[in-house]
Design a protein around this motif. Structure first.
Motif, mmCIF file in Angstrom:
data_model
loop_
_atom_site.group_PDB
_atom_site.id
_atom_site.type_symbol
_atom_site.label_atom_id
_atom_site.label_comp_id
_atom_site.label_asym_id
_atom_site.label_seq_id
_atom_site.Cartn_x
_atom_site.Cartn_y
_atom_site.Cartn_z
ATOM 1 N N LEU A 1 0.818 -1.222 0.000
ATOM 2 C CA LEU A 1 0.000 0.000 0.000
ATOM 3 C C LEU A 1 0.848 1.267 0.000
ATOM 4 N N PHE A 2 2.176 1.130 -0.114
ATOM 5 C CA PHE A 2 3.068 2.280 0.029
ATOM 6 C C PHE A 2 2.686 3.416 -0.916
ATOM 7 N N ALA A 3 2.616 3.135 -2.215
ATOM 8 C CA ALA A 3 2.350 4.195 -3.200
ATOM 9 C C ALA A 3 0.977 4.818 -2.990
ATOM 10 N N GLN A 4 -0.017 3.991 -2.679
ATOM 11 C CA GLN A 4 -1.372 4.511 -2.477
ATOM 12 C C GLN A 4 -1.432 5.485 -1.292
ATOM 13 N N ILE A 5 -0.763 5.108 -0.203
ATOM 14 C CA ILE A 5 -0.815 5.961 0.996
ATOM 15 C C ILE A 5 -0.004 7.233 0.787
ATOM 16 N N VAL A 6 1.150 7.150 0.115
ATOM 17 C CA VAL A 6 1.917 8.359 -0.191
ATOM 18 C C VAL A 6 1.089 9.297 -1.064
ATOM 19 N N HIS A 7 0.389 8.729 -2.052
ATOM 20 C CA HIS A 7 -0.486 9.544 -2.907
ATOM 21 C C HIS A 7 -1.590 10.203 -2.083
ATOM 22 N N PHE A 8 -2.132 9.470 -1.125
ATOM 23 C CA PHE A 8 -3.178 10.034 -0.267
ATOM 24 C C PHE A 8 -2.619 11.170 0.584
ATOM 25 N N LEU A 9 -1.388 11.004 1.095
ATOM 26 C CA LEU A 9 -0.751 12.076 1.858
ATOM 27 C C LEU A 9 -0.592 13.330 1.003
ATOM 28 N N TYR A 10 -0.297 13.127 -0.268
ATOM 29 C CA TYR A 10 -0.185 14.264 -1.194
ATOM 30 C C TYR A 10 -1.550 14.916 -1.413
ATOM 31 N N LYS B 1 -4.026 15.043 0.523
ATOM 32 C CA LYS B 1 -4.474 15.723 1.740
ATOM 33 C C LYS B 1 -3.518 16.845 2.171
ATOM 34 N N ASP B 2 -2.565 17.171 1.301
ATOM 35 C CA ASP B 2 -1.608 18.259 1.562
ATOM 36 C C ASP B 2 -0.749 18.014 2.801
ATOM 37 N N VAL B 3 -0.538 16.761 3.143
ATOM 38 C CA VAL B 3 0.359 16.439 4.249
ATOM 39 C C VAL B 3 1.812 16.504 3.768
ATOM 40 N N VAL B 4 2.082 15.923 2.599
ATOM 41 C CA VAL B 4 3.392 16.068 1.962
ATOM 42 C C VAL B 4 3.200 16.747 0.617
ATOM 43 N N GLN B 5 4.173 17.548 0.237
ATOM 44 C CA GLN B 5 4.074 18.324 -0.996
ATOM 45 C C GLN B 5 4.806 17.629 -2.139
ATOM 46 N N GLU B 6 4.542 18.132 -3.328
ATOM 47 C CA GLU B 6 5.147 17.584 -4.541
ATOM 48 C C GLU B 6 6.665 17.557 -4.463
ATOM 49 N N ASP B 7 7.265 18.656 -4.005
ATOM 50 C CA ASP B 7 8.726 18.736 -3.941
ATOM 51 C C ASP B 7 9.317 17.635 -3.070
ATOM 52 N N ALA B 8 8.646 17.318 -1.977
ATOM 53 C CA ALA B 8 9.154 16.288 -1.074
ATOM 54 C C ALA B 8 9.167 14.928 -1.762
ATOM 55 N N ILE B 9 8.096 14.599 -2.482
ATOM 56 C CA ILE B 9 8.023 13.299 -3.160
ATOM 57 C C ILE B 9 9.065 13.224 -4.270
ATOM 58 N N LEU B 10 9.213 14.296 -5.039
ATOM 59 C CA LEU B 10 10.176 14.291 -6.144
ATOM 60 C C LEU B 10 11.610 14.225 -5.629
ATOM 61 N N ARG B 11 11.899 14.966 -4.558
ATOM 62 C CA ARG B 11 13.259 14.927 -4.013
ATOM 63 C C ARG B 11 13.577 13.574 -3.410
#
Length: 709
Positions: free
Chosen positions: A650-659, A661-671
């Motif tokens: 479920l890693f990718a799904q939950i990271v996408h959900f965090l994005y 919900k504005d918990v993590v931003q685009e820059d954080a995922i890309l970096r």
């Protein structure tokens, strides 16, 4: 969680057979020589005040006995007759073959630690009671640390260096250091010799260090807690006798030795493991914190369900609720987590009591709300009262409909009238307020045995005559607080730290996280921030993470976001953690809760996780202001997925959900993706899961750039 034992601290008695056969002795100071607990201590000595329904001194004596101490001298000053009477009636005196011999020394005229130790030295010349090295502690100390090995360490050092006369116990500043003044110490990391000691420095304030201490081999710390547990050689007593200006143990004696180049006496430090507990109760806030630590079992085996010092153990139930076997409560009463109910107490219908300690023999009416408070023995609370974050002493009566606002202290036998609202932070006593405060010579030293005697001695104590109303059918006086003290009241009460004050502390700690070579690191040699006196940073984070998880799960029961934030921040400040550490620990707690919530499929687990994130994202977001902190959460989630076969897919799904919900931003995922791109193939499992998400984010970013151009 709260009901489990802390295994490393379960046994504190060392094998003392290896010690030379010199009787292990201790001096217990049954007086704090301060006014922090007024007006309560005008009527009863602090060491006899109940701490989770057991007198403070019993915790100290039980620990000393278990740690192998054979003889204790209890030094009595204020209210000495009360202390002696209590000890003579306790099991410390009544046991036929005691492991611990308890004696008392009385000096009503002593007004400081210096006076006390000088008096003991004078007695020593006549009686030779102290046979050698001894433990020096206050009777408000709660600990479960072993002592025999420490005493032997002190003796071995003394054999090699006759100037080594004192060993001071310190530990990582945990659970108590939230709003206290900082302690700065400098230590030789090889010998553990103390080189500098400065307490009372406001957090964020300046500290002056001798140039000689700016050597790369000196360890400078501002994240240590002084446990006020000392192993002393007999020379300590004689030094107090030789120096009448020594009054305060640390401010005068310790600092006096550190700057004395003539005598050359040395003080050494001993840092105890984080699995052991040691703390003093020096004000109402530490009273609150230590009480909570006892309920949460950090002090095991000195907890409410264990029989020690003759106390009657309580029964431990779910959610950390302790009840006496004969306590009576209505079925409609809601008893919440982390609550203690004493013997002979009766509770009426429809009440709500949580995160509180209720003493013995109390009568609580119907529809009473008690939150975060300490109700001592034989208290009567009539119907419809509301009590929040208050201390209510023995024999108090609170009439129907009365309200105690946060921070109130009601001293012994006060009566609050019907429907009366006692203002926040009020201190109420049958004794009128003294016209002058004198910290060097307290009124407590007029050793009167009871309230009647105290009231009859009003003129001798120079008490002001102005009365304050407590409503109809009331008895007592509300003490006034000087204007300059209003802003600091929260620091010296049992209320949760106000949110605006937490914000100030958080900002100060965030500022400390900024790299600045001119700032002394929190703990480490000046040439490196990776060393410590005797502490593994990873071990500290493990304890911190577990505390955050316990705190998070207990707070969820109350469904109170502000309460969660306060408790997590208290752990953060206690362990000196950065925002990224908090974010990782909070997210770990959230995912653990998702996994532990019943589910029958991956889709149900995903639903658990998204529900929890949606509910508590505001708490997590407080610690994710910077991109690096968001990356830390993603990396923490990676670690969890490697350990959990359920979470991994479920890693990718939950990271996408965090994005989303504005918990993590685009820059954080890309970096994060860029950093993982250079890793070994075995470390790219979750990067590959997120390839589609990362590609989508890149394309969306490119489209935005094209639109902007």
């Amino acid at each position: 969680m709260g009901a489990q034992k802390k295994p490393a601290a379960a046994r504190v008695r060392d094998d003392s057979e290896d010690l030379t056969r010199q009787r292990l002795q201790a001096i217990v100071l049954a007086d704090s020589f301060t006014t922090q607990f007024r007006p309560i201590t005008l009527e009863r000595p602090k060491v006899l005040l109940p701490l989770v329904n057991i007198p403070m001194i019993d915790y100290t004596l039980a620990w000393l006995e278990s740690a192998g101490i054979e003889e204790v001298f209890v030094f009595c000053c204020a209210h000495s007759s009360q202390v002696i009477d209590y000890l003579e009636k306790s099991e410390w005196y009544s046991r036929p073959n005691p492991n611990l011999l308890v004696r008392t020394i009385v000096s009503p005229k002593s007004t400081s630690v210096g006076d006390a130790l000088r008096y003991i030295y004078e007695q020593q010349t006549e009686t030779s009671q102290i046979q050698g090295d001894f433990v020096l502690v206050s009777g408000d100390t709660v600990s479960n640390m072993p002592l025999a090995g420490l005493i032997q360490e002190h003796r071995d050092r003394k054999k090699k260096d006759e100037k080594a006369i004192m060993t001071m116990v310190i530990k990582k500043d945990s659970r108590l250091g939230i709003v206290s003044d900082q302690l700065f110490i400098a230590v030789d990391p090889l010998t553990k010799q103390l080189l500098h000691y400065e307490e009372g420095t406001a957090r964020g304030g300046d500290v002056c260090l001798d140039k000689s201490l700016l050597d790369s081999t000196v360890l400078v710390c501002n994240d240590m807690q002084d446990c006020y547990i000392d192993i002393c050689s007999p020379e300590v007593l004689s030094l107090f006798e030789d120096n009448f200006d020594y009054q305060h143990l640390r401010r005068h004696f310790v600092n006096g030795l550190l700057v004395d180049d003539i005598m050359g006496y040395k003080i050494f430090t001993h840092e105890i493991q984080s699995s052991f507990y040691a703390a003093r109760i020096d004000n109402l806030r530490s009273y609150d914190m230590v009480s909570k630590n006892i309920i949460q079992r950090w002090t095991y085996p000195y907890v409410p369900d264990i029989n020690f010092s003759g106390n009657r153990p309580l029964k431990l139930g779910r959610q950390g609720i302790y009840r006496a076997s004969d306590a009576v409560q209505s079925r409609s009463t809601n008893i919440g987590a982390s609550t203690v109910i004493g013997y002979g107490t009766k509770i009426g219908n429809g009440g709500k009591i949580f995160n509180s300690v209720i003493g013995n023999g109390c009568s609580i009416g119907s529809n009473v709300v008690i939150q975060g408070s300490y109700i001592w023995n034989n208290v009567t609370i009539e119907d419809g009262c509301e009590i929040r974050n208050a201390i209510v002493c023995d024999g108090v009566k609170i009439r129907a409909g009365a309200v105690l606002q946060p921070g109130v202290v009601l001293s012994f036998n006060v009566v609050v009238g019907r429907n009366f609202v006692v203002p926040a932070y009020s201190k109420v006593s049958l004794l009128q307020q003294p016209t002058t405060e004198d910290s060097d010579e307290e009124l407590e030293y007029a050793d009167r045995s009871g309230t009647a005697d105290l009231l009859s001695g009003v003129n001798n104590l120079q008490l002001e005559s102005k009365a304050s109303e407590l409503g109809p059918d009331r008895t007592g006086y509300i003490w006034e607080v000087c204007d300059s003290a209003h802003d600091e009241e929260w620091k010296h009460s049992v209320i949760p730290i106000p949110m605006d004050k937490l914000a100030d502390i958080t900002r100060a700690m965030d500022d400390d996280d900024i790299e600045d070579e001119s700032v002394v690191p929190p703990s480490g040699e000046l040439k490196s921030d990776t060393d410590s006196i005797n502490t593994d940073a990873n071990d500290d984070y493990g304890y911190f993470e577990r505390e955050v998880e316990e705190t998070f799960l207990m707070a969820i029961i109350k469904d109170d976001v502000d309460h969660v934030i306060r408790l997590i921040n208290s752990r953060r400040f206690a362990y000196n953690m950065a925002s990224a550490d908090c974010a990782g620990a909070v997210f770990y707690s959230m995912m653990r809760l998702a996994v532990n919530t019943p589910h029958n499929s991956a889709s149900e687990l995903y639903r658990n996780a998204t529900t929890i994130i949606t509910k508590w994202k505001g708490v997590l977001g407080l610690y994710l202001k910077q991109t690096d902190e968001q990356i830390e959460v993603i990396m923490k989630f990676e670690e969890m997925c490697e350990e959990s076969a359920e979470l991994g897919p479920l890693f990718a799904q939950i990271v996408h959900f965090l994005y989303d919900k504005d918990v993590v931003q685009e820059d954080a995922i890309l970096r994060w993706g860029e950093e993982k791109a250079g890793a070994d193939e075995s470390d790219k499992v979750y990067l590959k899961q997120c390839e589609a998400l990362i590609q989508w984010l890149k394309e969306a970013s490119e489209e935005e750039e094209e639109e902007d151009s």
